[in-house]
Design an enzyme around this catalytic site. Structure first.
Site, short mmCIF file in Angstrom:
data_model
loop_
_atom_site.label_atom_id
_atom_site.label_comp_id
_atom_site.label_asym_id
_atom_site.label_seq_id
_atom_site.Cartn_x
_atom_site.Cartn_y
_atom_site.Cartn_z
CE LYS A 1 -65.90 -68.43 81.69
NZ LYS A 1 -65.96 -69.45 82.72
CE LYS B 1 -72.96 -72.71 85.80
NZ LYS B 1 -72.73 -73.98 86.47
CE LYS C 1 -71.16 -70.45 77.55
NZ LYS C 1 -70.21 -71.44 77.91
#
Ligand code: TYM
Length: 339
Positions: A115, A204, A201
């Site tokens: 991230k 969201k 993956k």
């Protein structure tokens, strides 16, 4: 058995969340009739502020996620369903565990590295300390089992390391304070991939909504997303080995098997030799059939905001009562005077 798990209320519940975790939550909840276990499921709203977010979207998303979980089969009478914000014992325990967690351990977390990317200096401190809050989430309830998808395994290992070090550093050998939690990862469907890229993956945070099936998508949307899913030109193989170098095909076959409650081998026995022109409509119809009842229930539940707030209030009350003894014991073990 103490079963504890959480989900961030950012965005919609998607197929990865459902197959990787929520379906397991529901199964474990239903098994408590025989196991006598207790379940705590929560919305990790405090985790959600570790990334840039819109406050109005977060509060709407929190209530929607309650509706979605209940629509999937979480029963607030049988499971304690709450959001972290209403249980301040979570961030309190996090602070106490910050004294035990090590910088090196957190620096190795792959989710943080993914991230943060190259922007390590500009991401929030919360993104870095996030796994300590996650450890607090489970240790607070003396969780024995934590049902999660594959991507949370490393965070659970960290929770075990923190628990172990705290027990060693601050507790008598015969009286460890924290239970070491066991991750429960489904043998299949533990990692559902994006429909647009078989190597990342389903998530969201992917900017493309076409990359995921949301549990609240209507039938046309689901059929269209499956139709547009990335694939290759080859027909499906008859044996599992034939999926090795074909991540997109492997993902779609895995989704089919998980939704149909069968094995990859069986799906390939039925569809081996057939092209995606035949497989994709079958997969789309299966998804529509299985998700339609969840969708209908969700639409009904989300309209009653008072009922959703009542679920959260009641859940928080039960969670706070369960959390209090461990938090108090942690303060005591550290020599902090509670008065
Ligand atoms: P979150 O909100 O990203 O995801 C919720 C659950 O869904 C699983 N999952 C997947 N499983 C399979 N394939 C996928 N593509 C996929 N995407 C998500 C996740 O593994 C997870 O089980 N940090 C956590 C929330 C959390 C938590 C906790 C979990 C906070 N505290 C304590 C367990 C225990 C998270 O962001 O999950």
């Amino acid at each position: 058995m103490r079963i504890v798990s959480g989900i961030q209320p950012t965005g919609n519940l998607h197929l990865g969340n459902y197959l990787g975790a929520i379906r397991n939550w529901v199964a474990m909840q239903n098994d408590t009739v025989t196991t006598g276990g207790e379940c705590f499921f929560f919305l990790a709203d405090l985790h959600a502020i570790s990334m840039p977010h819109d406050p109005a979207t977060l509060s709407a998303g929190t209530r929607e996620m309650v509706a979605a979980l209940v629509a999937c089969g979480i029963d607030p009478e049988r499971s304690t369903l709450f959001n972290q914000t209403q249980v301040p014992e979570h961030p309190q325990l996090q602070w106490l565990l910050n004294g035990t967690a090590r910088m090196g351990w957190l620096s190795r977390m792959t989710q943080f590295k993914d991230k943060a990317g190259k922007n390590r200096d500009s991401v929030s401190v919360a993104l870095f300390t996030y796994p300590v809050l996650q450890a607090a989430d489970v240790l607070l309830y003396q969780a024995t089992h934590v049902p999660v998808g594959e991507d949370q395994k490393q965070h659970l290992e960290l929770a075990r390391d923190i628990a172990q070090k705290f027990n060693n550093d601050f507790c008598p050998e015969d009286k460890p304070l924290f239970t070491l939690p066991e991750p429960i990862i489904p043998p299949a469907a533990a990692r559902i991939m994006s429909l647009r890229d078989g190597s990342s993956k389903m998530s969201k945070s992917d900017p493309s909504d076409m990359s995921r099936i949301n549990l609240v998508d209507d039938a046309d949307t689901i059929m269209n997303k499956v139709k547009k899913a990335k694939t290759d030109p080859e027909p499906l193989p008859s044996e599992k080995d034939g999926l090795e170098a074909r991540p997109e095909a492997r993902n779609l076959v895995g989704i089919y098997a998980a939704m149909a409650g069968t094995t990859v081998e069986q799906v390939l026995a039925d569809f081996g030799g057939k092209g995606f022109g035949a497989f994709k409509p079958a997969l789309g119809e299966l998804l529509v059939e299985k998700l339609a009842p969840i969708n209908a229930r969700f639409v009904e539940l989300k309209q009653d905001r008072d009922a959703l707030d009542a679920i959260l209030r009641k859940g928080a009350e039960k969670a706070r009562a369960a959390a209090a003894p461990t938090l108090a014991a942690t303060y005591d073990a550290l020599g902090l005077v509670r008065g």
